[in-house]
Design a protein around this motif. Sequence first.
Motif, PDB file in Angstrom:
ATOM      1  N   SER A  22       0.897  -1.163   0.000  1.00 20.08           N
ATOM      2  CA  SER A  22       0.000   0.000   0.000  1.00 20.08           C
ATOM      3  C   SER A  22       0.930   1.207   0.000  1.00 20.08           C
ATOM      4  O   SER A  22       2.112   1.067   0.302  1.00 20.08           O
ATOM      5  CB  SER A  22      -0.888   0.010   1.245  1.00 20.08           C
ATOM      6  OG  SER A  22      -0.206   0.587   2.339  1.00 20.08           O
ATOM      7  N   GLN A  25       1.374   3.297   2.089  1.00 17.22           N
ATOM      8  CA  GLN A  25       1.328   3.761   3.474  1.00 17.22           C
ATOM      9  C   GLN A  25       2.408   4.794   3.808  1.00 17.22           C
ATOM     10  O   GLN A  25       2.130   5.891   4.274  1.00 17.22           O
ATOM     11  CB  GLN A  25       1.433   2.569   4.427  1.00 17.22           C
ATOM     12  CG  GLN A  25       1.318   2.937   5.897  1.00 17.22           C
ATOM     13  CD  GLN A  25      -0.022   3.562   6.216  1.00 17.22           C
ATOM     14  OE1 GLN A  25      -1.039   3.195   5.645  1.00 17.22           O
ATOM     15  NE2 GLN A  25      -0.033   4.531   7.115  1.00 17.22           N
ATOM     16  N   LYS A  71       2.222   8.066   1.774  1.00 20.32           N
ATOM     17  CA  LYS A  71       1.171   9.034   2.107  1.00 20.32           C
ATOM     18  C   LYS A  71       1.506   9.737   3.414  1.00 20.32           C
ATOM     19  O   LYS A  71       1.215  10.913   3.589  1.00 20.32           O
ATOM     20  CB  LYS A  71      -0.216   8.403   2.101  1.00 20.32           C
ATOM     21  CG  LYS A  71      -0.518   7.353   3.134  1.00 20.32           C
ATOM     22  CD  LYS A  71      -1.993   6.903   3.004  1.00 20.32           C
ATOM     23  CE  LYS A  71      -2.329   5.763   3.910  1.00 20.32           C
ATOM     24  NZ  LYS A  71      -3.752   5.399   3.887  1.00 20.32           N
ATOM     25  N   ARG A 111       0.078  -7.667  -2.933  1.00 19.95           N
ATOM     26  CA  ARG A 111       0.467  -8.488  -1.772  1.00 19.95           C
ATOM     27  C   ARG A 111       0.587  -9.934  -2.218  1.00 19.95           C
ATOM     28  O   ARG A 111      -0.337 -10.480  -2.819  1.00 19.95           O
ATOM     29  CB  ARG A 111      -0.575  -8.360  -0.649  1.00 19.95           C
ATOM     30  CG  ARG A 111      -0.573  -6.945  -0.097  1.00 19.95           C
ATOM     31  CD  ARG A 111      -1.515  -6.714   1.056  1.00 19.95           C
ATOM     32  NE  ARG A 111      -1.622  -5.260   1.234  1.00 19.95           N
ATOM     33  CZ  ARG A 111      -2.420  -4.643   2.076  1.00 19.95           C
ATOM     34  NH1 ARG A 111      -3.209  -5.337   2.859  1.00 19.95           N
ATOM     35  NH2 ARG A 111      -2.457  -3.335   2.149  1.00 19.95           N
ATOM     36  N   GLN A 120      -7.168   0.192  -3.874  1.00 23.73           N
ATOM     37  CA  GLN A 120      -7.620   0.877  -2.659  1.00 23.73           C
ATOM     38  C   GLN A 120      -7.974   2.323  -2.964  1.00 23.73           C
ATOM     39  O   GLN A 120      -7.378   2.950  -3.834  1.00 23.73           O
ATOM     40  CB  GLN A 120      -6.493   0.909  -1.612  1.00 23.73           C
ATOM     41  CG  GLN A 120      -6.244  -0.411  -0.927  1.00 23.73           C
ATOM     42  CD  GLN A 120      -5.256  -0.273   0.233  1.00 23.73           C
ATOM     43  OE1 GLN A 120      -4.536   0.715   0.346  1.00 23.73           O
ATOM     44  NE2 GLN A 120      -5.226  -1.275   1.088  1.00 23.73           N
ATOM     45  N   HIS A 143      -0.708  -2.140  11.192  1.00 22.64           N
ATOM     46  CA  HIS A 143       0.641  -2.047  10.623  1.00 22.64           C
ATOM     47  C   HIS A 143       1.474  -1.233  11.588  1.00 22.64           C
ATOM     48  O   HIS A 143       0.921  -0.573  12.480  1.00 22.64           O
ATOM     49  CB  HIS A 143       0.656  -1.506   9.193  1.00 22.64           C
ATOM     50  CG  HIS A 143      -0.072  -0.213   9.028  1.00 22.64           C
ATOM     51  ND1 HIS A 143       0.265   0.926   9.709  1.00 22.64           N
ATOM     52  CD2 HIS A 143      -1.139   0.121   8.274  1.00 22.64           C
ATOM     53  CE1 HIS A 143      -0.540   1.896   9.369  1.00 22.64           C
ATOM     54  NE2 HIS A 143      -1.416   1.436   8.507  1.00 22.64           N
ATOM     55  N   SER A 201      -9.693   0.121   6.444  1.00 21.03           N
ATOM     56  CA  SER A 201      -8.881  -0.003   7.635  1.00 21.03           C
ATOM     57  C   SER A 201      -7.977   1.215   7.699  1.00 21.03           C
ATOM     58  O   SER A 201      -7.491   1.694   6.674  1.00 21.03           O
ATOM     59  CB  SER A 201      -8.085  -1.297   7.469  1.00 21.03           C
ATOM     60  OG  SER A 201      -7.076  -1.358   8.400  1.00 21.03           O
ATOM     61  N   ARG A 252      -1.771   7.917  13.052  1.00 19.51           N
ATOM     62  CA  ARG A 252      -0.407   7.378  12.964  1.00 19.51           C
ATOM     63  C   ARG A 252       0.471   7.890  14.097  1.00 19.51           C
ATOM     64  O   ARG A 252       0.213   8.940  14.695  1.00 19.51           O
ATOM     65  CB  ARG A 252       0.255   7.774  11.639  1.00 19.51           C
ATOM     66  CG  ARG A 252      -0.645   7.834  10.454  1.00 19.51           C
ATOM     67  CD  ARG A 252      -1.213   6.480  10.094  1.00 19.51           C
ATOM     68  NE  ARG A 252      -2.002   6.583   8.852  1.00 19.51           N
ATOM     69  CZ  ARG A 252      -2.772   5.616   8.401  1.00 19.51           C
ATOM     70  NH1 ARG A 252      -2.898   4.476   9.047  1.00 19.51           N
ATOM     71  NH2 ARG A 252      -3.446   5.768   7.287  1.00 19.51           N
ATOM     72  N   VAL A 266      -6.855   6.277   6.169  1.00 16.71           N
ATOM     73  CA  VAL A 266      -7.632   5.058   6.001  1.00 16.71           C
ATOM     74  C   VAL A 266      -7.481   4.601   4.552  1.00 16.71           C
ATOM     75  O   VAL A 266      -7.127   5.408   3.685  1.00 16.71           O
ATOM     76  CB  VAL A 266      -9.117   5.346   6.349  1.00 16.71           C
ATOM     77  CG1 VAL A 266      -9.754   6.310   5.373  1.00 16.71           C
ATOM     78  CG2 VAL A 266      -9.938   4.085   6.466  1.00 16.71           C
TER      79      VAL A 266
END
Length: 590
Positions: A200, A202, A205, A224, A238, A453, A489, A493, A535
């Motif tokens: 992702s 993640q 971002k 994945r 996503q 995560h 999800s 953070r 998210v």
Amino acid sequence: MLFTKRTHTCGALRASDVGNTVSLNGWLQVRRDLGGMIFIDLRDRYGVTQVVFSPQQNPELHKRAHELRSEYVLSVTGVVSLRPSGMGNAHLPTGEVEVQATALEILNASDVTPFEILDDVDANEDLRLKYRYLDLRRPVLQKNFLLRHRVTQVVHRHFDALGFLEIETPVLMKSTPEGARDYLVPSRVHPGRFYALPQSPQQYKQLLMVAGFDRYVQIVKCFRDEDLRADRQPEFTQIDVEMSFVQRDDIFQVIEGLIASILKEALGADLALPIPRVTYDEALERYGSDKPDTRFGMRFETLNEAVAGSEFKVFADVLSAGGIVTGMNVKGKAEFSRKQLDALTERAKQLGLGGLVWAKAAEGTLQSQAAKFMTPETMLGIRAALHAEDGDLLLIVAHADRRKALHALGTIRLELGRELGLAAAGDHQLLWVVDFPLFQRDEEGQRWVAEHHPFTGPNAGDLHLLDSDPGAVHADCYDLVWNGNEVGSGSIRIHDGDLQQKVFQLMGLGDEEIREKFGFLIDAFRYGAPPHGGVALGLDRIITILAGIHSIRDVIAFPKTNSALSLMDSAPSRVSDAQLTELHILLRGS
Ligand code: ASP
């Protein structure tokens, strides 16, 4: 190529067009020869129109129409006329009319297709995936892509209106553990080094937040390398979101507005807001699942108190071991036969329990195989706890391992819900599940791994437990659950380098490893990282739910099989020695 271009699509003509000369381009769906006339159904993605070739009106053309076969690509010109009375097709939007052909061009022939291009085709999925471009011609599948397109347009509009920026992030990135296995891409320029495809975006971002972009969104492919199931694909899409200077509620508000707009656009349905929330602990205790299907009840009640002091050994042992006795009320189902009850007991055993206690509410008490072990007070206590009325069926499980008991009953609840048709078709129930544990034990039970995560922030109130009892720390994270499916999800953070380092350490990463894998992120946090959170929503799954279907393969144009194969182009495939050499790769064995 010169050909007569369409004046209308195959879904456009109505009675108001009668008398007009039109041209249609499309595929021949079927040809019927009836009473000397030839009828064809011409299809494109907009619909189907009937075309007639009459031997009287145009003998030459009628003769040529004999050559036409399924899936030929045609351009037909003709005059729109009303179908003779009684011959209309009320199921077809164009069903009142037909086109009397005056000209025909065959734009391309087609071999006999390996299966018929029909909505209810009976070809197996492997064959359909091999010829996916033919499969995709089927209107049932085309409908899903139209829906998907409309939903993605809602996404762009929704976020644009709220000031979000769509920013693309790399597809070739650094391999960093995020939970699943990475797909790796060898570097030609740097021998022995690899990129990873993002599980992702993640970290990107989060870095965009450090960069000050404040509100980011991207409809993005993620990769994945996991074992696949019907609702998973190695690459999936996503709706990825990140925001600065926010708390959980701000993110919920943005996402709830999005889901409401999507439901409105796709199904014309109104979603009652706000979406309810349950904690992870409550979801587990009430539904035996962290993604409960709340379209129906059968909520669990913990019976530890109701059965305290019971001499029934099964309950007594579990209670003294600190476990749980829990049950649910299957309303009005005391009529279940012995065979059905035995099957439920068997299922509980398959799910790792010793069995299951059933009890039928009758005559103000309980009838049960375990009745002789329970006092009248215990039975009344169970009845009261489960709000039982005569005619109800109560299912009770017990285990020293709480999770095991709850998960097993959760599975039985879902299976019974399905069997009894408890979820109304067209019902949409959404739920936020919040406050998951920050960590869980890895499969061997040795190490702590992140439940979501490793970038997820601990709940502020639990920070003091990080050293003493990491397993008890809850995370400021949330899942969005839709009819029992996890569709999203996210979390607030960690934005503090030291705390991030500490979480990595708790997960058993050494300082050097942290530096090597995540140094760039920790460094970034040292230069004024704003508080932020976000998210990601699973677009494929959302479309599947909206379309009322089960397989996410039906909403992905070119999906892989359950064993990660693309049957159409045979990927993954072997590559030449020259390619491998260039990449500095020597294969082991094979
Ligand atoms: N990156 C996370 C995931 O893909 C979602 C998030 O935390 O925003 O599951």
